[in-house]
Design a protein around this motif. Structure first.
Motif, PDB file in Angstrom:
ATOM      1  N   ASN A   1      -2.842   4.172   4.356  1.00  0.00           N
ATOM      2  CA  ASN A   1      -3.677   3.622   3.280  1.00  0.00           C
ATOM      3  C   ASN A   1      -4.024   2.159   3.539  1.00  0.00           C
ATOM      4  O   ASN A   1      -5.087   1.692   3.117  1.00  0.00           O
ATOM      5  CB  ASN A   1      -2.965   3.740   1.937  1.00  0.00           C
ATOM      6  CG  ASN A   1      -2.846   5.178   1.518  1.00  0.00           C
ATOM      7  OD1 ASN A   1      -2.057   5.928   2.103  1.00  0.00           O
ATOM      8  ND2 ASN A   1      -3.640   5.600   0.554  1.00  0.00           N
TER       9      ASN A   1
ATOM     10  N   THR B   1       0.860  -1.192   0.000  1.00  0.00           N
ATOM     11  CA  THR B   1       0.000   0.000   0.000  1.00  0.00           C
ATOM     12  C   THR B   1       0.897   1.242   0.000  1.00  0.00           C
ATOM     13  O   THR B   1       2.056   1.166   0.418  1.00  0.00           O
ATOM     14  CB  THR B   1      -0.875   0.037   1.277  1.00  0.00           C
ATOM     15  OG1 THR B   1      -0.010   0.096   2.420  1.00  0.00           O
ATOM     16  CG2 THR B   1      -1.792  -1.165   1.392  1.00  0.00           C
TER      17      THR B   1
ATOM     18  N   SER C   1      -7.087   2.167   5.437  1.00  0.00           N
ATOM     19  CA  SER C   1      -8.232   2.467   4.572  1.00  0.00           C
ATOM     20  C   SER C   1      -8.707   1.216   3.845  1.00  0.00           C
ATOM     21  O   SER C   1      -9.898   0.916   3.815  1.00  0.00           O
ATOM     22  CB  SER C   1      -7.853   3.516   3.525  1.00  0.00           C
ATOM     23  OG  SER C   1      -8.038   4.777   4.044  1.00  0.00           O
ATOM     24  N   HIS C   2      -7.757   0.501   3.249  1.00  0.00           N
ATOM     25  CA  HIS C   2      -8.124  -0.742   2.538  1.00  0.00           C
ATOM     26  C   HIS C   2      -8.886  -1.672   3.481  1.00  0.00           C
ATOM     27  O   HIS C   2      -9.877  -2.284   3.111  1.00  0.00           O
ATOM     28  CB  HIS C   2      -6.870  -1.479   2.077  1.00  0.00           C
ATOM     29  CG  HIS C   2      -6.208  -0.887   0.859  1.00  0.00           C
ATOM     30  ND1 HIS C   2      -6.530   0.314   0.319  1.00  0.00           N
ATOM     31  CD2 HIS C   2      -5.214  -1.390   0.070  1.00  0.00           C
ATOM     32  CE1 HIS C   2      -5.776   0.557  -0.743  1.00  0.00           C
ATOM     33  NE2 HIS C   2      -4.959  -0.472  -0.910  1.00  0.00           N
TER      34      HIS C   2
ATOM     35  N   THR D   1      -8.361  -0.949  -7.555  1.00  0.00           N
ATOM     36  CA  THR D   1      -9.176   0.237  -7.822  1.00  0.00           C
ATOM     37  C   THR D   1      -8.336   1.506  -7.744  1.00  0.00           C
ATOM     38  O   THR D   1      -8.599   2.488  -8.416  1.00  0.00           O
ATOM     39  CB  THR D   1     -10.335   0.295  -6.797  1.00  0.00           C
ATOM     40  OG1 THR D   1     -10.996  -0.961  -6.833  1.00  0.00           O
ATOM     41  CG2 THR D   1     -11.320   1.399  -7.104  1.00  0.00           C
ATOM     42  N   TYR D   2      -7.304   1.470  -6.882  1.00  0.00           N
ATOM     43  CA  TYR D   2      -6.432   2.647  -6.750  1.00  0.00           C
ATOM     44  C   TYR D   2      -5.223   2.559  -7.688  1.00  0.00           C
ATOM     45  O   TYR D   2      -4.341   3.408  -7.625  1.00  0.00           O
ATOM     46  CB  TYR D   2      -5.951   2.776  -5.302  1.00  0.00           C
ATOM     47  CG  TYR D   2      -7.080   3.077  -4.341  1.00  0.00           C
ATOM     48  CD1 TYR D   2      -7.607   4.368  -4.268  1.00  0.00           C
ATOM     49  CD2 TYR D   2      -7.638   2.089  -3.548  1.00  0.00           C
ATOM     50  CE1 TYR D   2      -8.667   4.651  -3.411  1.00  0.00           C
ATOM     51  CE2 TYR D   2      -8.683   2.362  -2.689  1.00  0.00           C
ATOM     52  CZ  TYR D   2      -9.194   3.639  -2.627  1.00  0.00           C
ATOM     53  OH  TYR D   2     -10.230   3.916  -1.784  1.00  0.00           O
TER      54      TYR D   2
END
Ligand SMILES: Cc1ncc(COP(=O)(O)O)c(C=O)c1O
Length: 395
Positions: A98, A93, A101-102, A267-268
Motif C-alpha cells: 500500500n 500504511t 500505491s500511495h 482518503t483511505y
C-alpha cells in the motif's frame, strides 16, 4: 463493464496447472518456495502471539499519517540502527504494497514510467498497472556479485520516467545497494527530477558485514526519497499489515510530499487502531525472531553449497542478504520447463527465474526460510536428477 487496467491474462501458466493438478490428486508437494514466515516453523514468542490489542476497547483516533505513538516506534526503529528520522516524516500504511500505491498516486500520472531493476520483485508489475503507469526495467549485472549498472539505467530513462524504485537488498538476488551506487543514483534522480523509492523490507536480513554497502535510504538529502519498510519481513509478521514510508530530501519537496500524502492516506482512513497500538511491541519483537530466521538461512545455504559443489552443473549465485537463494542451471531447458520437470518428476516446487524477470540465463529461485527438513527432502530428490549431477548429459 471492467477497466482495461485489470484485463490481465489470468490463464494459469504450465507450472501452476501442474501444481494444481498434483494438489488436486492429493500428492504431497515439496514446496521450496515457502516465504510466509508464519508457516515456516519459527518459534514466535507467546507474547507476540497474544499481543493483539482488543479492537473494541482500542480507542479509534483517526490520524491520517498514523498515531504519534506508532510513528515514534518507527522513528526508534531507525535510531537503533544509527539513523535519525523524525516521526513527522513517517507515514504509516497497511503494508508496504500500500505504501507503493500511495507513492504512485503522489508521483505519477497515467502513462508515466516507474523504473526498476531486472531481476526484481514481481508484484511491482501489478502495482503499476493499478495506477495506469508503466514499469520499465533495466538489467542488473552479475559478475560474482550483483551490481547496479548505471549506464543501463540511464538508457531506459525517458521523458515519462518519474520514479526510480530500488529494492535493497533486492528480491530475489539479495544484493544490497553500495555507497558509490547510491551516490550515482541520487545524482541521477536530482538531475532528471526523479523521485527515489528505496524498498528496504529485507534490510535487517544481511548475511554478512560489508563496508561498501550504502546506508539506509533515510540518509539521502539531495533528492526526494521515500524509504519503505514494514512488519511483514522485519518482524516476520506479514498478516499484521503494517508498513511505512519514511520521507526525506530537499525541504520544499519534502513538505509538499507530506501534505499530499496526508490527504492520500486520509482518503483511505487510518491504519487499523489495534496494529498501531501494538506497533512498538511488534517492531521490537522483530529483534527476537530475526536471529532464528538468519540461522535458518545460513543452515539452508550451507546445505545448498554442500550439494551444488564446483563440479556440479548447477551453482548458487552469491547473495548478500534477504530470504532467497538463486541457482544457475545449465541451459538445457528453459527455466520454466526446468521447474516443470522438477515438479512433474519429483513433486518439488521451485520458482523459475523468469517469474522475477531475470534478464539473462536460466535460473531457479528458492526460499531459504523453508524449514530445513523440507529443503533436505527436496534436495535428496533433486540429487537424483542428472541435470544436478556433475558431467551429466542433456536429458
Ligand atoms: C521487496 C518487497 N517489497 C514489498 C513487499 C510487500 O510487503 P508487505 O507485505 O508489507 O505489503 C514484499 C513482499 O514479499 C517484497 O518482497
Amino acid at each position: 463493464m471492467f477497466s482495461s487496467r485489470t484485463a490481465w491474462n489470468r490463464l494459469p501458466n504450465r507450472l501452476t496447472v501442474a501444481l494444481q493438478s498434483l494438489q488436486a490428486r492429493g500428492f504431497p508437494v515439496i514446496d521450496l518456495t515457502m516465504s510466509n514466515p508464519t508457516l515456516c516453523e519459527f518459534n514466535y514468542s507467546e507474547t507476540t502471539q497474544s499481543a493483539w490489542i482488543d479492537p473494541i476497547t482500542t480507542p479509534y483516533e483517526p490520524s491520517a499519517l498514523g498515531t504519534l505513538h506508532a510513528r515514534n516506534a518507527v522513528s526508534s526503529y531507525y535510531s537503533k540502527r544509527g539513523f535519525t528520522v523524525s516521526p513527522k516524516h513517517i507515514v504509516l500504511t497497511p503494508g508496504t504494497s500500500n505504501a507503493y500505491s500511495h507513492l504512485f498516486q503522489l508521483l505519477t500520472d497515467p502513462g508515466d514510467e516507474v523504473v526498476t531493476a531486472a531481476p526484481g520483485y514481481p508484484l511491482l508489475e501489478f502495482l503499476v498497472d493499478l495506477h495506469d503507469v508503466r514499469l520499465v526495467r533495466y538489467p542488473l549485472l552479475y559478475d560474482g556479485i550483483w551490481r547496479l549498472n548505471i549506464d543501463a539505467l540511464k538508457r531506459v530513462l525517458t521523458k515519462r520516467s518519474r520514479v526510480l524504485v530500488i529494492v535493497s537488498p533486492n528480491n530475489p538476488t539479495g544484493s544490497f545497494l553500495k555507497t558509490d551506487e547510491l551516490e550515482e543514483v541520487v545524482d541521477l534522480c536530482r538531475r532528471r527530477n526523479l523521485a527515489l523509492v528505496i524498498d528496504e523490507v529485507f534490510f535487517d536480513f544481511s548475511w554478512s558485514d560489508d563496508s561498501s554497502r550504502a546506508p539506509s535510504g533515510v540518509t539521502v538529502t539531495d533528492c526526494l526519497t521515500f524509504t519503505l519498510n514494514g512488519l511483514s519481513k522485519t518482524a516476520a509478521l506479514p498478516q499484521v499489515k503494517l508498513g511505512w514510508i519514511a520521507a526525506n530530501g530537499p525541504q520544499t519537496l519534502l513538505s509538499e510530499s507530506l501534505s499530499r500524502l496526508e490527504i492520500i492516506a486520509d482518503t483511505y482512513l487510518s491504519v487499523g487502531a489495534s496494529v498501531q497500538s501494538t506497533a512498538p511491541f511488534l517492531i521490537e519483537q522483530g529483534d527476537a525472531i530475526r536471529p532464528e530466521i538468519l540461522n535458518r538461512i545460513q543452515t539452508n545455504c550451507e546445505l545448498l553449497d554442500s550439494v551444488f559443489t564446483e563440479d556440479c552443473l548447477c551453482s548458487r549465485l552469491r547473495t548478500e542478504g534477504g530470504w532467497y537463494g538463486v541457482l544457475r542451471i545449465p541451459s538445457v531447458l528453459d527455466d520454466e520447463s526446468y521447474a516443470l520437470h522438477l515438479l512433474e518428476n519429483y513433486n518439488v516446487f521451485v520458482h523459475p527465474g523468469s517469474f522475477y524477470d531475470f534478464p539473462f540465463g536460466d535460473y531457479l529461485v528458492l526460499s531459504l526460510i523453508t524449514p530445513t527438513e523440507v529443503l533436505v527432502s527436496g534436495l535428496e530428490k533433486l540429487q537424483t536428477d542428472q541435470l544436478f549431477q556433475a558431467s551429466s548429459e542433456p536429458i
